[in-house]
Design a protein around this motif. Structure first.
Motif, short mmCIF file in Angstrom:
data_model
loop_
_atom_site.label_atom_id
_atom_site.label_comp_id
_atom_site.label_asym_id
_atom_site.label_seq_id
_atom_site.Cartn_x
_atom_site.Cartn_y
_atom_site.Cartn_z
N ILE A 118 0.41 -1.87 1.87
CA ILE A 118 0.44 -2.50 3.20
C ILE A 118 -0.36 -1.64 4.17
O ILE A 118 -0.16 -0.42 4.26
CB ILE A 118 1.88 -2.67 3.73
CG1 ILE A 118 2.66 -3.68 2.88
CG2 ILE A 118 1.86 -3.13 5.18
CD1 ILE A 118 4.11 -3.86 3.32
N PHE A 119 -1.28 -2.28 4.90
CA PHE A 119 -1.95 -1.66 6.03
C PHE A 119 -1.21 -2.13 7.28
O PHE A 119 -1.15 -3.34 7.54
CB PHE A 119 -3.42 -2.08 6.12
CG PHE A 119 -4.25 -1.66 4.94
CD1 PHE A 119 -4.78 -0.38 4.86
CD2 PHE A 119 -4.52 -2.55 3.91
CE1 PHE A 119 -5.56 0.02 3.79
CE2 PHE A 119 -5.30 -2.18 2.82
CZ PHE A 119 -5.81 -0.89 2.76
N MET A 120 -0.65 -1.20 8.05
CA MET A 120 0.21 -1.60 9.16
C MET A 120 -0.15 -0.87 10.46
O MET A 120 -0.22 0.36 10.49
CB MET A 120 1.67 -1.34 8.83
CG MET A 120 2.66 -1.87 9.86
SD MET A 120 4.38 -1.44 9.48
CE MET A 120 4.62 -2.33 7.95
N ASP A 121 -0.38 -1.64 11.52
CA ASP A 121 -0.57 -1.08 12.84
C ASP A 121 0.79 -0.60 13.36
O ASP A 121 1.85 -0.98 12.82
CB ASP A 121 -1.16 -2.15 13.77
CG ASP A 121 -1.60 -1.59 15.11
OD1 ASP A 121 -1.75 -0.35 15.22
OD2 ASP A 121 -1.80 -2.38 16.04
N ILE A 145 0.15 2.37 4.41
CA ILE A 145 -0.82 3.10 5.22
C ILE A 145 -0.71 2.61 6.67
O ILE A 145 -0.86 1.42 6.94
CB ILE A 145 -2.26 2.89 4.73
CG1 ILE A 145 -2.44 3.45 3.32
CG2 ILE A 145 -3.26 3.55 5.68
CD1 ILE A 145 -3.84 3.23 2.74
N PHE A 146 -0.44 3.54 7.59
CA PHE A 146 -0.44 3.19 9.00
C PHE A 146 -1.87 3.28 9.54
O PHE A 146 -2.59 4.25 9.27
CB PHE A 146 0.48 4.13 9.78
CG PHE A 146 1.95 3.85 9.60
CD1 PHE A 146 2.53 2.76 10.22
CD2 PHE A 146 2.74 4.67 8.81
CE1 PHE A 146 3.89 2.48 10.05
CE2 PHE A 146 4.08 4.41 8.64
CZ PHE A 146 4.67 3.32 9.25
N THR A 147 -2.26 2.28 10.30
CA THR A 147 -3.57 2.27 10.97
C THR A 147 -3.31 2.14 12.46
O THR A 147 -2.79 1.13 12.91
CB THR A 147 -4.42 1.10 10.46
OG1 THR A 147 -3.74 -0.14 10.70
CG2 THR A 147 -4.69 1.22 8.96
N GLY A 152 5.69 6.76 5.39
CA GLY A 152 4.31 6.31 5.31
C GLY A 152 3.52 7.23 4.38
O GLY A 152 3.75 8.45 4.35
N ASP A 153 2.63 6.66 3.60
CA ASP A 153 1.86 7.44 2.63
C ASP A 153 0.56 7.97 3.18
O ASP A 153 -0.02 8.92 2.64
CB ASP A 153 1.58 6.59 1.39
CG ASP A 153 2.85 6.20 0.66
OD1 ASP A 153 3.43 7.07 0.00
OD2 ASP A 153 3.27 5.03 0.79
N ALA A 154 0.07 7.36 4.26
CA ALA A 154 -1.18 7.82 4.87
C ALA A 154 -1.22 7.33 6.31
O ALA A 154 -0.51 6.38 6.69
CB ALA A 154 -2.40 7.32 4.10
#
Length: 247
Positions: free
Chosen positions: A52-55, A78-80, A95-97
């Motif tokens: 998951i890419f998550m803001d 992954i937090f963006t 969170g992994d990144a």
């Protein structure tokens, strides 16, 4: 394939991630959610999500709060975000990144490869470089995704916020990319050279060189940029046929 979803309320941020995902053959988009509430309703364990890419800054539910509910439903998260202040909170919810916007393709692909290492010594970015084609959204065809063989490309040309891709068929594609994105895509492909800030060319498609002017097979021409002339000289020294005859 790695199944991914994107959760971000800003469409331009979603588009930036999608642009990078197109360059990595192992990533497959399952869903995109501009609303964290919708994501909370729809994402389930059965979704078979790898990533998951998550803001973080989103209306009604923050990415940190959402992560507490969705973290068990994905292998990696992954937090963006545009804000470094949430790094500790991201760590707290496993969170992994943490990718700080705006992030480059190199940073993006390195992060993916770290979280999902290949069984071989080949990285994901290397895989993208070794393929004989790439996929790109063409602005002139309502963002239709086009498959382009590297051997078809005569030149990449920077044009405002886009890159024009000149093909041997005399067709030109227009993509929402930068020259930096193209350099990262091409990696160590030796047939492509940059001798001007706005052009990356296939040296296989040079028609002739006259002084510092390069003309391509499709009649595209440009003058070698001042800051690129040393590299241009090295290229000529390596490729120019010289006689062994004594003068």
């Amino acid at each position: 394939m790695l199944n991914c979803i994107i959760i971000d309320d800003e469409q331009f941020s979603v588009d930036a991630i999608l642009k990078y995902i197109e360059l990595l053959p192992r990533l497959n988009i399952l869903a995109i959610y501009n609303s964290p509430i919708k994501a909370l309703e729809c994402v389930s364990v059965e979704s078979n999500i790898d990533l998951i890419f998550m803001d973080i800054d989103m209306p009604f539910i923050s990415g940190i709060e959402l992560a507490r509910a969705l973290r068990p439903k994905t292998h990696k998260l992954i937090f963006t975000t545009s804000h470094s202040k949430y790094a500790f909170d991201a760590f707290e919810v496993e969170g992994d990144a943490y990718l700080l916007k705006p992030f480059s393709f190199s940073k993006f692909s390195t992060t993916i490869n770290r979280l999902f290492p290949s069984n071989t010594n080949t990285t994901i970015q290397d895989m993208a470089h070794e393929a004989d084609y790439f996929l790109v959204k063409n602005k002139e065809e309502d963002l239709r995704i086009v498959k382009v063989g590297y051997k078809e490309v005569i030149a990449f040309e920077s044009s405002h916020n886009y890159v024009k891709i000149h093909l041997a068929s005399n067709k030109t594609l227009t993509a929402y990319l930068t020259i930096k994105d193209i350099l990262e895509l091409l990696g160590s492909r030796n047939e492509f050279k940059q001798f001007h800030r706005a052009f990356i060319i296939s040296t296989d498609c040079i028609n002739y060189i006259e002084g510092n002017t390069i003309r391509m097979n499709n009649n595209l021409s440009f003058t070698v940029g001042e800051s690129y002339r040393e590299n241009f000289s090295f290229y000529l020294s390596d490729k120019l046929l010289k006689t062994s005859r004594k003068r």
